[in-house]
Design a protein around this motif. Structure first.
Motif, PDB file in Angstrom:
ATOM      1  N   LYS A 170     -29.461  11.638  14.128  1.00 29.84           N
ATOM      2  CA  LYS A 170     -30.841  11.265  14.417  1.00 29.84           C
ATOM      3  C   LYS A 170     -31.018   9.892  15.058  1.00 29.84           C
ATOM      4  CE  LYS A 170     -33.573  14.442  12.433  1.00 29.84           C
ATOM      5  NZ  LYS A 170     -34.702  15.046  13.028  1.00 29.84           N
ATOM      6  N   ASN A 196     -40.031  15.334   3.949  1.00 27.62           N
ATOM      7  CA  ASN A 196     -39.550  16.576   4.573  1.00 27.62           C
ATOM      8  C   ASN A 196     -38.081  16.471   4.964  1.00 27.62           C
ATOM      9  OD1 ASN A 196     -41.996  17.928   4.342  1.00 27.62           O
ATOM     10  ND2 ASN A 196     -42.711  17.260   6.345  1.00 27.62           N
ATOM     11  N   ASP A 197     -37.705  15.332   5.541  1.00 32.17           N
ATOM     12  CA  ASP A 197     -36.301  15.115   5.889  1.00 32.17           C
ATOM     13  C   ASP A 197     -35.441  15.069   4.627  1.00 32.17           C
ATOM     14  OD1 ASP A 197     -36.938  15.054   8.577  1.00 32.17           O
ATOM     15  OD2 ASP A 197     -36.797  12.870   8.757  1.00 32.17           O
ATOM     16  N   TYR A 252     -26.534  12.976   8.886  1.00 34.89           N
ATOM     17  CA  TYR A 252     -27.922  13.076   9.365  1.00 34.89           C
ATOM     18  C   TYR A 252     -28.272  11.838  10.178  1.00 34.89           C
ATOM     19  CZ  TYR A 252     -32.981  12.391   8.898  1.00 34.89           C
ATOM     20  OH  TYR A 252     -34.306  12.137   9.144  1.00 34.89           O
ATOM     21  N   SER A 263     -26.099  12.557   4.190  1.00 32.57           N
ATOM     22  CA  SER A 263     -27.111  11.642   4.716  1.00 32.57           C
ATOM     23  C   SER A 263     -26.572  10.828   5.883  1.00 32.57           C
ATOM     24  CB  SER A 263     -27.607  10.715   3.602  1.00 32.57           C
ATOM     25  OG  SER A 263     -28.213  11.469   2.577  1.00 32.57           O
ATOM     26  N   ALA A 295     -33.593   9.224   4.053  1.00 38.26           N
ATOM     27  CA  ALA A 295     -34.443  10.010   4.950  1.00 38.26           C
ATOM     28  C   ALA A 295     -35.627   9.208   5.469  1.00 38.26           C
ATOM     29  CB  ALA A 295     -34.946  11.254   4.220  1.00 38.26           C
ATOM     30  N   ASN A 296     -36.190   9.698   6.577  1.00 37.32           N
ATOM     31  CA  ASN A 296     -37.377   9.065   7.146  1.00 37.32           C
ATOM     32  C   ASN A 296     -38.632   9.428   6.368  1.00 37.32           C
ATOM     33  OD1 ASN A 296     -36.001   7.846   9.300  1.00 37.32           O
ATOM     34  ND2 ASN A 296     -36.049   9.744  10.457  1.00 37.32           N
ATOM     35  N   CYS A 315     -31.226  11.428  -1.382  1.00 37.56           N
ATOM     36  CA  CYS A 315     -31.656  11.844  -0.039  1.00 37.56           C
ATOM     37  C   CYS A 315     -32.870  11.044   0.429  1.00 37.56           C
ATOM     38  CB  CYS A 315     -31.993  13.334  -0.034  1.00 37.56           C
ATOM     39  SG  CYS A 315     -30.586  14.414  -0.375  1.00 37.56           S
ATOM     40  N   ASP A 374     -34.767  18.533   3.541  1.00 33.80           N
ATOM     41  CA  ASP A 374     -33.729  19.127   4.402  1.00 33.80           C
ATOM     42  C   ASP A 374     -32.339  18.636   3.991  1.00 33.80           C
ATOM     43  OD1 ASP A 374     -35.700  20.443   5.826  1.00 33.80           O
ATOM     44  OD2 ASP A 374     -35.649  19.079   7.544  1.00 33.80           O
TER      45      ASP A 374
END
Length: 192
Positions: free
Chosen positions: A94, A49-50, A90, A87, A45-46, A41, A53
């Motif tokens: 996003k 926290n992302d 996501y 991912s 992710a950026n 992940c 998630d």
């Protein structure tokens, strides 16, 4: 993610128990695989926290679909695919559409070598990769880490094969610059 896993429980028993709704087995499955899946992940992710998630969303999907696992391959590989797909979903939600490139542009893009990666720790590499834009980062991870072809990446992301190649080449070029800068900064701090 900090709880220790009980490796005395076989993977098969763990899966059967989790499918049957045994909370202890579900927790054990989470404890055993969450560190590796978090790393997956984090690559997409950026930020952390992302990634958290994505981890939670991925485990929801794993538990909902665990009964579909047929033990025809490795369980960890099956889970990894769930998390990669989570991912990608996501990313689609996003990110703006990746820019398309013409065939002429594609042929002018250099494919840079990233030999400097050998000198960095995993956490440093992940941090540098996270600095890439979501499009570059996603294509880089799918191609370099997950081993998908440009054709497969194009189908997954709804882009052309050429765009996938372009995004990868640009990601590698940016990574090479970022790594060189990082190594230069690191050397300077050691010589002070």
């Amino acid at each position: 993610m900090s709880n220790k896993s009980n490796y005395n429980i076989t993977e098969s028993d763990l899966i059967k128990g989790a499918v049957a709704g045994d909370r202890r087995m579900q927790e054990e499955l989470y404890n055993r695989f969450s560190p590796k899946m978090y790393a997956v992940c984090l690559r997409y992710a950026n930020n952390s926290n992302d990634a958290q998630d994505l981890l939670q969303e991925g485990f929801i999907k794993v538990f909902r679909n665990l009964h579909r696992f047929r033990a025809e391959g490795s369980f960890e590989g099956w889970m990894r695919r769930v998390f990669v797909n989570t991912s990608i979903e996501y990313f689609r939600k996003k990110s703006a559409q990746l820019s398309s490139v013409s065939e002429k542009e594609e042929n002018t893009i250099e494919d840079s070598d990233i030999s400097a990666l050998d000198q960095l720790a995993e956490k440093d590499i992940i941090a540098i990769i996270q600095e890439l834009s979501p499009g570059y980062r996603t294509v880089f991870n799918l191609y370099v880490v997950e081993g998908y072809s440009h054709r497969e990446i194009g189908e997954m992301l709804g882009i052309s094969e050429g765009t996938s190649k372009s995004q990868l080449a640009r990601a590698k070029s940016l990574l090479q610059k970022k790594i060189s800068q990082y190594l230069s900064d690191t050397r300077k701090s050691y010589t002070r």
